[in-house]
Scaffold this motif. Structure first.
Motif, short mmCIF file in Angstrom:
data_model
loop_
_atom_site.label_atom_id
_atom_site.label_comp_id
_atom_site.label_asym_id
_atom_site.label_seq_id
_atom_site.Cartn_x
_atom_site.Cartn_y
_atom_site.Cartn_z
N ALA A 217 44.32 38.24 14.78
CA ALA A 217 43.10 37.45 14.66
C ALA A 217 42.38 37.78 13.35
N PHE A 218 41.56 36.84 12.90
CA PHE A 218 40.80 37.06 11.67
C PHE A 218 39.60 36.13 11.64
N GLU A 219 38.73 36.38 10.68
CA GLU A 219 37.57 35.53 10.45
C GLU A 219 37.77 34.81 9.12
N MET A 220 37.31 33.55 9.04
CA MET A 220 37.44 32.83 7.78
C MET A 220 36.35 31.78 7.67
N GLU A 221 36.12 31.34 6.44
CA GLU A 221 35.22 30.23 6.18
C GLU A 221 36.03 28.95 6.06
N SER A 222 35.47 27.88 6.56
CA SER A 222 36.12 26.58 6.51
C SER A 222 35.06 25.53 6.15
N TYR A 223 35.52 24.36 5.77
CA TYR A 223 34.61 23.27 5.41
C TYR A 223 34.95 22.07 6.28
N ARG A 224 33.90 21.43 6.79
CA ARG A 224 34.08 20.27 7.65
C ARG A 224 33.41 19.06 6.99
N LYS A 225 34.18 17.99 6.84
CA LYS A 225 33.63 16.78 6.24
C LYS A 225 32.50 16.21 7.09
N LEU A 226 31.38 15.86 6.42
CA LEU A 226 30.24 15.26 7.10
C LEU A 226 30.11 13.77 6.83
N GLY A 227 30.45 13.35 5.63
CA GLY A 227 30.28 11.96 5.25
C GLY A 227 30.47 11.79 3.76
N ALA A 228 30.24 10.57 3.30
CA ALA A 228 30.44 10.24 1.89
C ALA A 228 29.14 9.76 1.26
N VAL A 229 29.01 9.96 -0.05
CA VAL A 229 27.86 9.51 -0.82
C VAL A 229 28.34 8.57 -1.91
N ASP A 230 27.77 7.38 -1.97
CA ASP A 230 28.14 6.39 -2.98
C ASP A 230 27.33 6.61 -4.26
N PHE A 231 27.82 6.04 -5.34
CA PHE A 231 27.09 6.04 -6.60
C PHE A 231 25.83 5.17 -6.48
N PRO A 232 24.85 5.42 -7.32
CA PRO A 232 23.74 4.46 -7.40
C PRO A 232 24.25 3.14 -7.95
N ARG A 233 23.75 2.05 -7.43
CA ARG A 233 24.29 0.75 -7.80
C ARG A 233 23.19 -0.24 -8.14
N THR A 234 23.57 -1.24 -8.95
CA THR A 234 22.68 -2.33 -9.31
C THR A 234 22.68 -3.36 -8.18
N SER A 235 21.83 -4.36 -8.31
CA SER A 235 21.72 -5.38 -7.26
C SER A 235 23.00 -6.17 -7.08
N ASP A 236 23.83 -6.24 -8.14
CA ASP A 236 25.09 -6.98 -8.02
C ASP A 236 26.26 -6.07 -7.66
N GLY A 237 25.98 -4.80 -7.34
CA GLY A 237 27.01 -3.90 -6.89
C GLY A 237 27.66 -3.05 -7.96
N GLY A 238 27.28 -3.22 -9.21
CA GLY A 238 27.84 -2.41 -10.28
C GLY A 238 27.22 -1.02 -10.33
N LEU A 239 27.84 -0.12 -11.08
CA LEU A 239 27.31 1.23 -11.22
C LEU A 239 25.98 1.21 -11.97
#
Length: 319
Positions: A217-239
């Protein structure tokens, strides 16, 4: 966290897969090499089969031809009736399911190791879809112990659907080995050598397990995905901006509320508005622009991993 117990039978059939994405060049060239010289993969207790997953995309040096192959191994795609208009990757997923599966059956391969590169600064990362197994956690720990100067992180990647959709989900168990940063369509000698050595260590671990070695047995650190973050976008959907310099290349490092995450083209900074510390992963990954993802958020968790007892008897040598 859901953790499945370790397998109680030896892993007799293992697949080492490259080119699931045709422009991730370490896996592509390792698969091509091993298809010509498979002896490097073999061990006494099992035989490992090299596979080039997406030959058409590999030939074109593209991530995929029609759709992302690594999102196509759902039972809906695999069991649907074939038509002449099916996307190439749907047809290829069915072929791989017949070769390595069928998914969810006793005939499926015991383990799939799927090799990937990312343009993000992830370093070495083991990705295991939820629910992951005690075996995968011990495998990651083994790599950490074998390579103390090379950080190897474990990322639990929960899918947004009710079933898994990645290539390794076809087998009874499996992982994706992700290494970066490497540009798409480029082969870096250092990462190629690193991936090759890690694959050898993973196969060595499977051999130790098959031969009946017990792991404490052992102890370890792990990472769990929570969600995604999009880029800021213009009104027409561009970056409207891009990843902030203070976030760029800082995968798996703490991101605190109020830290800058984007810089708008107007010159203003966008700050992280979360209410707790998160750990960004796949920051500014090139392939994720089309998915409207600037980075993934993950949480760091501490895991107490139970011992993995040795198998009761050693397997016969694979033919």
């Amino acid at each position: 966290m859901t953790t499945l117990p370790a397998p109680r039978e030896p892993l007799r059939r293992v697949a080492v897969v490259g080119g699931t994405h045709g422009n991730e060049m370490c896996g592509v060239h390792l698969a091509r090499h091993w298809l010509k010289a498979p002896g490097e993969l073999q061990r006494a207790s099992f035989s490992a089969m090299p596979v080039l997953a997406n030959p058409a995309a590999t030939a074109a040096c593209r991530r995929y031809m029609d759709r992302d192959l690594n999102r196509t191994f759902t039972l809906t795609f695999l069991r649907s009736e074939a038509t002449p208009d099916d996307p190439y990757e749907v047809t290829r997923a069915r072929e791989l399911n017949q070769l390595l599966g069928p998914k969810g059956t006793d005939q499926a391969f015991d383990f799939i190791l799927d090799l990937h590169n990312t343009t993000a600064n992830t370093g070495v990362c083991i990705i295991s879809e939820s629910p992951y197994t005690v075996f995968n956690l011990h495998l990651c720990h083994y790599l950490q112990m074998q390579n103390p100067d090379l950080p190897c992180r474990f990322l639990e990647y929960e899918t947004s659907q009710n079933e898994t959709y990645s290539l390794e989900s076809v087998s009874k168990n499996g992982i994706a080995l992700e290494i970066g940063p490497q540009p798409q369509g480029v082969l870096r000698a250092d990462l190629f050598s690193q991936m090759r050595a890690l694959v050898m260590s993973i196969l060595d671990f499977i051999e130790l397990f098959n031969q009946g070695k017990a792991f404490p047995a052992f102890e370890m650190e792990s990472y769990r995905k929570l969600g995604a973050v999009d880029f800021p976008r213009t009104s027409d959907g561009g970056l409207a901006g891009t990843v902030h310099p203070r976030l760029q290349d800082h995968d798996f490092e703490p991101l605190r509320p109020g830290d800058p995450i984007f810089r708008l083209f107007s010159g203003e900074d966008v700050l992280f508005e979360g209410d707790s510390v998160v750990y960004p992963v796949f920051v500014n990954e090139a392939a994720y622009y089309e998915k409207h993802v600037a980075f993934l958020k993950s949480e760091k968790i501490h895991i107490s991993v139970p011992a993995m007892p040795g198998l009761s008897s050693s397997p016969t040598v694979a033919s």
